[in-house]
Design a protein around this motif. Structure first.
Motif, PDB file in Angstrom:
ATOM      1  N   ARG A 402      22.000 -19.628  71.032  1.00 51.61           N
ATOM      2  CA  ARG A 402      22.699 -18.554  71.745  1.00 51.61           C
ATOM      3  C   ARG A 402      22.923 -17.322  70.858  1.00 51.61           C
ATOM      4  NH1 ARG A 402      24.407 -15.542  75.994  1.00 51.61           N
ATOM      5  NH2 ARG A 402      26.592 -14.948  75.825  1.00 51.61           N
ATOM      6  N   GLU A 403      22.999 -17.514  69.549  1.00 55.39           N
ATOM      7  CA  GLU A 403      23.477 -16.485  68.627  1.00 55.39           C
ATOM      8  C   GLU A 403      22.776 -15.118  68.749  1.00 55.39           C
ATOM      9  OE1 GLU A 403      24.158 -13.956  65.421  1.00 55.39           O
ATOM     10  OE2 GLU A 403      22.213 -14.947  65.725  1.00 55.39           O
ATOM     11  N   PRO A 404      21.431 -15.029  68.884  1.00 56.27           N
ATOM     12  CA  PRO A 404      20.807 -13.695  68.948  1.00 56.27           C
ATOM     13  C   PRO A 404      21.280 -12.845  70.125  1.00 56.27           C
ATOM     14  CG  PRO A 404      19.166 -15.389  68.503  1.00 56.27           C
ATOM     15  CD  PRO A 404      20.428 -16.102  68.883  1.00 56.27           C
ATOM     16  N   HIS A 405      21.794 -13.501  71.183  1.00 54.95           N
ATOM     17  CA  HIS A 405      22.243 -12.746  72.368  1.00 54.95           C
ATOM     18  C   HIS A 405      23.690 -13.086  72.706  1.00 54.95           C
ATOM     19  CE1 HIS A 405      18.011 -11.757  73.000  1.00 54.95           C
ATOM     20  NE2 HIS A 405      17.750 -13.031  72.763  1.00 54.95           N
ATOM     21  N   SER A 406      24.463 -13.418  71.668  1.00 59.37           N
ATOM     22  CA  SER A 406      25.821 -13.914  71.893  1.00 59.37           C
ATOM     23  C   SER A 406      26.762 -12.862  72.491  1.00 59.37           C
ATOM     24  CB  SER A 406      26.416 -14.444  70.579  1.00 59.37           C
ATOM     25  OG  SER A 406      26.446 -13.420  69.602  1.00 59.37           O
ATOM     26  N   LYS A 407      26.406 -11.577  72.404  1.00 61.50           N
ATOM     27  CA  LYS A 407      27.266 -10.543  72.983  1.00 61.50           C
ATOM     28  C   LYS A 407      26.992 -10.325  74.473  1.00 61.50           C
ATOM     29  CE  LYS A 407      27.838  -8.078  68.596  1.00 61.50           C
ATOM     30  NZ  LYS A 407      29.099  -8.787  68.333  1.00 61.50           N
ATOM     31  N   GLU A 408      25.922 -10.943  74.961  1.00 60.42           N
ATOM     32  CA  GLU A 408      25.591 -10.834  76.376  1.00 60.42           C
ATOM     33  C   GLU A 408      26.353 -11.880  77.191  1.00 60.42           C
ATOM     34  OE1 GLU A 408      23.673  -8.534  77.650  1.00 60.42           O
ATOM     35  OE2 GLU A 408      23.018  -7.681  75.740  1.00 60.42           O
ATOM     36  N   GLU A 409      26.736 -11.518  78.399  1.00 57.81           N
ATOM     37  CA  GLU A 409      27.421 -12.479  79.266  1.00 57.81           C
ATOM     38  C   GLU A 409      26.451 -13.538  79.772  1.00 57.81           C
ATOM     39  OE1 GLU A 409      30.341 -12.505  83.196  1.00 57.81           O
ATOM     40  OE2 GLU A 409      28.911 -10.856  82.917  1.00 57.81           O
ATOM     41  N   VAL A 410      25.198 -13.154  79.955  1.00 60.20           N
ATOM     42  CA  VAL A 410      24.202 -14.072  80.508  1.00 60.20           C
ATOM     43  C   VAL A 410      23.267 -14.546  79.405  1.00 60.20           C
ATOM     44  CG1 VAL A 410      24.281 -13.047  82.809  1.00 60.20           C
ATOM     45  CG2 VAL A 410      22.733 -12.091  81.084  1.00 60.20           C
ATOM     46  N   CYS A 411      22.420 -15.534  79.733  1.00 60.05           N
ATOM     47  CA  CYS A 411      21.474 -16.029  78.734  1.00 60.05           C
ATOM     48  C   CYS A 411      20.233 -15.142  78.714  1.00 60.05           C
ATOM     49  CB  CYS A 411      21.107 -17.485  79.011  1.00 60.05           C
ATOM     50  SG  CYS A 411      19.889 -17.704  80.331  1.00 60.05           S
TER      51      CYS A 411
END
Length: 426
Positions: A402-411
């Motif tokens: 998840r870490e590379p997109h952890s600021k996004e609400e969605v995957c």
């Protein structure tokens, strides 16, 4: 009770008085249900008083399914620092027990350090230490004196080992069936092959079987649990269910009953390789023949042709096995049949077996497994990533991916096309 398992085994009684309330709470079981299962031999309480800072453990359904990790040295890979890293990997993956299968180096020093570093039950195979002593001194396994084996078991009990694999049910007749019969793989158990060689070369019966009462006398004061080994387990799927395997299973059931009557706890070790269609029936038959004693299974490994992926093949068999009555899963790793596992293999193997256990416990309707599923589903519905991490069997893997997109609400798979968010009207 006057003639309870706790009166026959004073060390077990003391362990139960100290820890049973906590274990009952952790397992969500009534204390009297645990006591009854211990009395019947359908559950064991692992814990040697000599193992310092130990957290004892219950094995046997309806307690949570437990997972074991095998580690240890070999003549081709002998490094204590590597073993320490494996122990840390097993801790991170939340293994329930550890087995030291070392066959190279200073085995006493290795075992003592593992006991100091690992605060859950630790198991061993004493025959390995005897075999190493013999072979390193230029002697043949067939030269073993039974006294050497019993002295090793006594020493390990005093050191604090909590359970031992002993191939007591392997008879000379069984060894002949496996070696001289039509088996594709003969005997694949390392300890089993050593004992079989000793019996066949010396024209004698198994000393662990002939002197089983002596073994019980050594184990009882230390609450050293017997893991009655499957020395004739099938090492190829085509060998599953042959006469050699079943002869040993019948013997193990008789020995488990004798152990229980004398106040010594016993588990049964189960089959290795078998095709998927045989798993459920064989597990049920083994449980019946061994009086519902806790069943400790390697896999079962449901195909022979997946080197590098045996942890997956084993997890498939393990899930089916637990649904049929398996209590305790011994992991397989991606290194199985290839090399000694490293710390990454240990972690992967434990997680594969934990997933298998959870899959089966969910199918069985176990409250803890169902609660985890519900928590994950609720978190996914709410796009609650912290909740998903809390519910995940492997939180570390979830957070890493998840870490590379952890600021996004969605995957990152769906982004703005997220089906969950689309129907929330956001």
């Amino acid at each position: 009770m006057k003639d309870s398992i706790f009166s026959r085994n004073v060390a077990l009684g003391a362990l139960a008085r100290q820890h049973l309330d906590t274990l009952a709470r952790d397992e969500a079981l009534a204390r009297n249900a645990i006591e009854e299962a211990l009395e019947l031999g359908s559950m064991v309480l692992l814990g040697n008083p000599a193992h310092k800072d130990l957290q004892p453990l219950l094995v046997g359904q309806p307690a949570r399914i437990k997972v074991n990790a095998n580690i240890g040295t070999s003549p081709l890979c002998n490094c204590m620092e590597t073993e320490r890293s494996k122990i840390e990997a097993a801790k991170r993956a939340a293994a329930d027990t550890l087995m030291d299968l070392s066959i190279a180096g200073d085995l006493d020093a290795i075992r003592k350090e593992m006991l100091a570093l690992w605060h859950l039950p630790l198991g061993t195979v004493p025959m390995y230490a005897v075999g190493q002593q013999l072979m390193d001194s230029g002697r043949d396994i067939a030269d073993m004196k039974p006294e050497e084996l019993f002295a090793e078991i006594e020493k390990q009990a005093a050191q604090g080992v909590d359970f031992i694999t002993v191939h007591c049910g392997l008879t000379r007749r069984g060894a002949e069936l496996a070696v001289k019969g039509a088996r594709a793989m003969g005997i694949v158990s390392r300890g089993g092959s050593m004992l079989a060689r000793w019996m066949l070369e010396n024209d004698r019966e198994n000393p662990l079987l002939e002197n089983f009462d002596r073994l019980l006398e050594i184990c009882r004061p230390a609450n050293l649990t017997l893991s009655l080994g499957d020395g004739l387990r099938p090492g190829a799927t085509e060998d599953a269910g042959d006469a050699a395997q079943w002869e040993e299973v019948i013997n193990l059931g008789q020995l488990a009953a004798r152990a229980l009557a004398s106040g010594v706890q016993a588990m049964i070790e189960g089959p290795g390789h078998m095709p998927l269609n045989l798993v459920s029936g064989q597990i049920q038959a083994i449980k019946r023949l061994t009086h519902n004693a806790p069943l400790y299974v390697l896999g079962p490994l449901c195909c022979d042709s997946a080197p590098g992926y045996d942890h997956i093949a084993g997890a498939i068999g393990g899930a089916i096995g637990v649904m049929a009555g398996v209590d305790f899963l011994c992991y397989l790793t991606p290194a199985e049949h290839l090399t000694l596992p490293d710390e990454k293999d240990v972690f992967a193997g434990v997680m594969a077996s934990r997933v298998a256990a959870h899959v089966a416990e969910t199918a069985l309707g176990r409250p803890g497994a169902i609660a985890r599923e519900k928590a994950m589903n609720m978190a996914r519905k709410n796009l609650d990533w912290a909740g998903m991490a809390n519910a995940a069997i492997d939180r570390e893997q979830l957070e890493k991916r998840r870490e590379p997109h952890s600021k996004e609400e969605v995957c990152a798979m769906c982004g703005k096309f997220c089906a969950v968010k689309m129907l929330q009207g956001k």
